[in-house]
Scaffold this motif. Structure first.
Motif, PDB file in Angstrom:
ATOM      1  N   ILE A 202       0.870  -1.178   0.000  1.00 40.74           N
ATOM      2  CA  ILE A 202       0.000   0.000   0.000  1.00 40.74           C
ATOM      3  C   ILE A 202       0.905   1.226   0.000  1.00 40.74           C
ATOM      4  CG2 ILE A 202      -1.833   1.271   1.158  1.00 40.74           C
ATOM      5  CD1 ILE A 202      -2.660  -1.333   2.521  1.00 40.74           C
ATOM      6  N   VAL A 203       0.764   2.042  -1.039  1.00 44.79           N
ATOM      7  CA  VAL A 203       1.559   3.260  -1.179  1.00 44.79           C
ATOM      8  C   VAL A 203       0.651   4.460  -0.929  1.00 44.79           C
ATOM      9  CG1 VAL A 203       2.957   4.667  -2.744  1.00 44.79           C
ATOM     10  CG2 VAL A 203       3.097   2.161  -2.850  1.00 44.79           C
ATOM     11  N   HIS A 204       1.043   5.300   0.026  1.00 42.92           N
ATOM     12  CA  HIS A 204       0.246   6.473   0.377  1.00 42.92           C
ATOM     13  C   HIS A 204       0.862   7.734  -0.227  1.00 42.92           C
ATOM     14  CE1 HIS A 204      -2.367   4.577   3.495  1.00 42.92           C
ATOM     15  NE2 HIS A 204      -1.354   3.733   3.564  1.00 42.92           N
ATOM     16  N   PHE A 205       0.017   8.540  -0.868  1.00 44.91           N
ATOM     17  CA  PHE A 205       0.425   9.831  -1.417  1.00 44.91           C
ATOM     18  C   PHE A 205      -0.191  10.956  -0.592  1.00 44.91           C
ATOM     19  CE2 PHE A 205       1.592   7.320  -4.967  1.00 44.91           C
ATOM     20  CZ  PHE A 205       2.358   8.078  -5.835  1.00 44.91           C
ATOM     21  N   ILE A 206       0.580  11.983  -0.311  1.00 47.21           N
ATOM     22  CA  ILE A 206       0.074  13.225   0.274  1.00 47.21           C
ATOM     23  C   ILE A 206       0.860  14.375  -0.347  1.00 47.21           C
ATOM     24  CG2 ILE A 206      -0.156  14.633   2.370  1.00 47.21           C
ATOM     25  CD1 ILE A 206      -0.552  12.115   3.978  1.00 47.21           C
ATOM     26  N   ASP A 207       0.136  15.365  -0.860  1.00 47.03           N
ATOM     27  CA  ASP A 207       0.756  16.568  -1.433  1.00 47.03           C
ATOM     28  C   ASP A 207       1.834  16.239  -2.455  1.00 47.03           C
ATOM     29  OD1 ASP A 207      -0.876  18.169   0.137  1.00 47.03           O
ATOM     30  OD2 ASP A 207       0.582  18.279   1.768  1.00 47.03           O
TER      31      ASP A 207
END
Length: 222
Positions: A202-207
């Motif tokens: 699971i890869v999380h992206f923010i900004d």
């Protein structure tokens, strides 16, 4: 980078994402985090304004439009939240479409589409139109259409977003089967942690940045 001057917006900010053949990766993040931009670049729908994107060692950012179209046609499959099926066309004919664009003959298209529908559990439903199918069945037709070309990579954008809980789990189990038994690399955008848990990563992206790259059940930041 989108826009120019003061209106310029940098959707991604120097991410480094490596995906191995056979991976099943879920991409998560709030709206505007850059996850859709990343998926569009990986799917050769958008081009990065800087940096590199290598697909099996090929520098995709150096390809022209026709070469990128060939890569999409022969190596990538796409599944969308909205199914995107032709409403007055049978399931078999919907699945045949990518092969029609390739210029394959009617008999080979028919056989391949029928086999793809069987792989997603819809043997015997070939003549049904989308209006005669449930939401889960329509998504299975969409997945059959995506895999009929035997792609190396399947990109799924919110594939369970329009489905109830039971149908969502059925679709996720199907994706896991395609990944494990046929070796198809899967990249899936989802807002649902329960669906993301089916993935290997699971890869999380923010900004516009990758803030976490983890295995479900663990918390390994990357």
């Amino acid at each position: 980078m989108y826009g120019e001057g003061q209106a310029a917006f940098q959707a991604l900010r120097g991410i480094d994402l490596r995906i191995a053949a056979g991976d099943f990766v879920a991409v998560m993040g709030p709206s505007g985090s850059g996850k859709s931009t990343a998926m569009n670049i990986l799917g050769c729908l958008d081009m990065p304004s800087s940096g590199t994107y290598q697909f099996q060692g090929v520098h995709v950012e150096r390809l022209d439009r026709n070469q990128r179209a060939l890569l999409r046609r022969h190596c990538l499959g796409f599944v969308f939240q909205g199914f995107n099926l032709l409403p007055r066309t049978s399931a078999l004919e919907n699945v045949e479409l990518p092969l029609l664009y390739r210029g394959e003959g009617a008999l080979s298209r028919h056989d391949a589409a029928k086999a793809a529908l069987a792989r997603v559990g819809l043997a015997g439903w070939e003549a049904h139109t989308p209006t005669e199918l449930s939401g889960g069945q329509q998504q299975r037709v969409a997945i059959a259409r995506a895999i009929v070309t035997q792609p190396l990579v399947l990109l799924a954008d919110e594939p369970t977003g329009n489905l109830d809980t039971q149908r969502s789990h059925e679709i996720m189990e199907l994706l896991v089967t395609l990944n494990r038994e046929q070796g198809i690399t899967i990249l899936m955008v989802t807002h649902e942690p329960e669906m993301a848990a089916y993935a290997q990563r699971i890869v999380h992206f923010i900004d516009g940045r990758v803030t976490e790259d983890q295995t479900p059940g663990e918390a390994t930041c990357g």
